[in-house]
Design a protein around this motif. Sequence first.
Motif, short mmCIF file in Angstrom:
data_model
loop_
_atom_site.label_atom_id
_atom_site.label_comp_id
_atom_site.label_asym_id
_atom_site.label_seq_id
_atom_site.Cartn_x
_atom_site.Cartn_y
_atom_site.Cartn_z
N GLY A 31 0.81 -1.21 0.00
CA GLY A 31 0.00 0.00 0.00
C GLY A 31 0.84 1.26 0.00
O GLY A 31 2.06 1.23 0.16
N PRO A 32 0.17 2.42 -0.17
CA PRO A 32 0.89 3.70 -0.19
C PRO A 32 1.47 4.05 1.17
O PRO A 32 1.08 3.49 2.19
N THR A 33 2.38 5.00 1.18
CA THR A 33 3.12 5.34 2.39
C THR A 33 2.21 5.66 3.57
O THR A 33 2.40 5.14 4.68
N VAL A 34 1.21 6.51 3.37
CA VAL A 34 0.38 6.94 4.49
C VAL A 34 -0.53 5.83 5.00
O VAL A 34 -1.12 5.96 6.07
N ALA A 35 -0.67 4.74 4.25
CA ALA A 35 -1.53 3.63 4.66
C ALA A 35 -0.73 2.35 4.81
O ALA A 35 -1.24 1.26 4.56
N ARG A 36 0.51 2.48 5.26
CA ARG A 36 1.40 1.33 5.38
C ARG A 36 1.98 1.30 6.79
O ARG A 36 2.60 2.26 7.24
N ALA A 37 1.75 0.19 7.49
CA ALA A 37 2.36 -0.02 8.80
C ALA A 37 3.72 -0.65 8.60
O ALA A 37 3.84 -1.66 7.89
N VAL A 38 4.75 -0.09 9.21
CA VAL A 38 6.12 -0.52 8.97
C VAL A 38 6.80 -0.84 10.29
O VAL A 38 6.60 -0.14 11.29
N LEU A 39 7.61 -1.89 10.28
CA LEU A 39 8.33 -2.31 11.48
C LEU A 39 9.74 -2.72 11.09
O LEU A 39 9.94 -3.57 10.21
N ASP A 40 10.75 -2.09 11.72
CA ASP A 40 12.15 -2.47 11.50
C ASP A 40 12.51 -3.60 12.45
O ASP A 40 12.42 -3.44 13.67
N VAL A 41 12.92 -4.73 11.88
CA VAL A 41 13.25 -5.90 12.69
C VAL A 41 14.65 -6.38 12.32
O VAL A 41 15.31 -5.81 11.46
N ALA A 42 15.10 -7.45 12.97
CA ALA A 42 16.46 -7.96 12.73
C ALA A 42 16.61 -8.40 11.28
O ALA A 42 15.95 -9.33 10.83
N GLY A 43 17.43 -7.71 10.54
CA GLY A 43 17.76 -8.11 9.17
C GLY A 43 16.72 -7.80 8.13
O GLY A 43 16.87 -8.21 6.97
N ALA A 44 15.66 -7.05 8.47
CA ALA A 44 14.58 -6.84 7.50
C ALA A 44 13.69 -5.68 7.90
O ALA A 44 13.78 -5.14 9.01
N VAL A 45 12.82 -5.31 6.98
CA VAL A 45 11.73 -4.37 7.23
C VAL A 45 10.43 -5.08 6.88
O VAL A 45 10.30 -5.66 5.79
N LEU A 46 9.47 -5.04 7.80
CA LEU A 46 8.16 -5.63 7.59
C LEU A 46 7.15 -4.52 7.34
O LEU A 46 7.24 -3.45 7.93
N SER A 47 6.15 -4.79 6.49
CA SER A 47 5.10 -3.80 6.26
C SER A 47 3.78 -4.49 5.97
O SER A 47 3.73 -5.56 5.37
N TRP A 48 2.71 -3.82 6.43
CA TRP A 48 1.35 -4.32 6.26
C TRP A 48 0.50 -3.22 5.65
O TRP A 48 0.65 -2.05 6.00
N PRO A 49 -0.46 -3.55 4.76
CA PRO A 49 -1.38 -2.53 4.27
C PRO A 49 -2.47 -2.24 5.29
O PRO A 49 -3.27 -3.12 5.62
N VAL A 50 -2.51 -1.04 5.82
CA VAL A 50 -3.47 -0.69 6.85
C VAL A 50 -4.90 -0.75 6.32
O VAL A 50 -5.84 -1.11 7.04
N LEU A 51 -5.09 -0.42 5.06
CA LEU A 51 -6.43 -0.37 4.47
C LEU A 51 -6.84 -1.71 3.87
O LEU A 51 -7.97 -1.85 3.42
N GLY A 52 -5.95 -2.68 3.83
CA GLY A 52 -6.28 -3.98 3.28
C GLY A 52 -6.76 -4.94 4.34
O GLY A 52 -6.88 -4.60 5.52
#
Length: 409
Positions: A26-47
């Motif tokens: 999803g787009p930046t303003v509708a994306r949940a992001v988490l910095d974790v060990a060795g990676a970046v995770l993201s979820w679509p907030v509107l999905g």
Amino acid sequence: MTPAGVDVRVTREADGVIRVAAGPAGPTVARAVLDVAGAVLSWPVLGGSGPPVAEIHDPARAQQWLWALYGERVAAAVHAAAAGEPTDLPTPAEPTELAGAAARLGLGHWAARWWPASQLDGIPALEADVLGLELAALTHRCQQLFDDGDDQPDDCAAELIEEHRGAIDPLIRWWRAAAGPENQLERVLRLLADAADRTGLEGPELRRLEAALDRPEPVPQPVDVGPLFARHGDHALAAGHPGDAGGRVIARGAATNDWRRYPPGLVDAAEHAVTWTARALGARRLIEVEAVAAPTGGAFLAAEVRVDGGEAARLPLARRDDLWTGRADLDLRAAATPPRIDVDVLLPGFDPGPDASGDAEARDDRDDRHAIRALVRRRLAAAAQSPPYDAPLGPFLAEFAAATGDEDF
């Protein structure tokens, strides 16, 4: 928890990054992001709910949580991709407890960054300390996602507890009142106590928390939740337009309120919170910019003004009561009649620029902002009904507090 039967694809990009995805984030303003060990995770907030998109830059570090987040088959596919084996085939992601907790933690960080608090739209701000403590509890719950690296800004429960410890006593009182999300409150408080104990944090609030958990009140103590987390605004919405410079109005309009260009808590998130007026004072041409201030926060904002798509001129904005205001001379010598004027509000030094996301999203993401406002209104309506805490993405404590607190914020 991640629903069963969801397939993801594991691919290795040209730069060596391994991507795990069931679909776009999803787009930046509708994306949940988490910095974790060795990676970046993201979820679509509107999905809908589903496994996160993972961009893995260090597969060795990521192996500590991959199996617990996606299941063993996805972890094996990432290991194969890191070894150079072809893996672009659907791989089922298994439902896991860590997946649900991580999705909730990511959503909490999204709320801290993108929650569209607005006096104009009637969307209350979330109490930062209450949200911060629940994020601390969730961070402690999700410690498997993190390691000792210094590249994970989302990994420190102890820092969150220290920063937001002022809300510990109100949370204890809320829990003792047996009002609202009682089970959720107890779960958060016990996670906070455990996190503090494991990291050696001390202080009177934490001692009171430990005592409360060891010796719960035999009879609930009634409490009005609203005053516990009351937000005392320093202003009400202004009437009229202070600072009217007089002169003949050449043009006026509303500006794009691009949330990406400043941190939360500075500008009201309403679509038309930023307005401008161009005036003629004799031979001079002047532009005035006004932005409705958010209920909290403070900084030195600026406005960026373009005439007929030309080079941007920047003017500082100063806060007075409920408004950010600024005024500057405007060069209209070569402008069309009437001139096309574009105005943006930004925070110098923070501003990523209107096209810095790097994806295909349009600069005007008005539809996404409308969808986010609809989402938070649904969440607040659900919180006002005090549903049982049985969904990973259910309301946060800060949403319960906002939904049951004072309407006049």
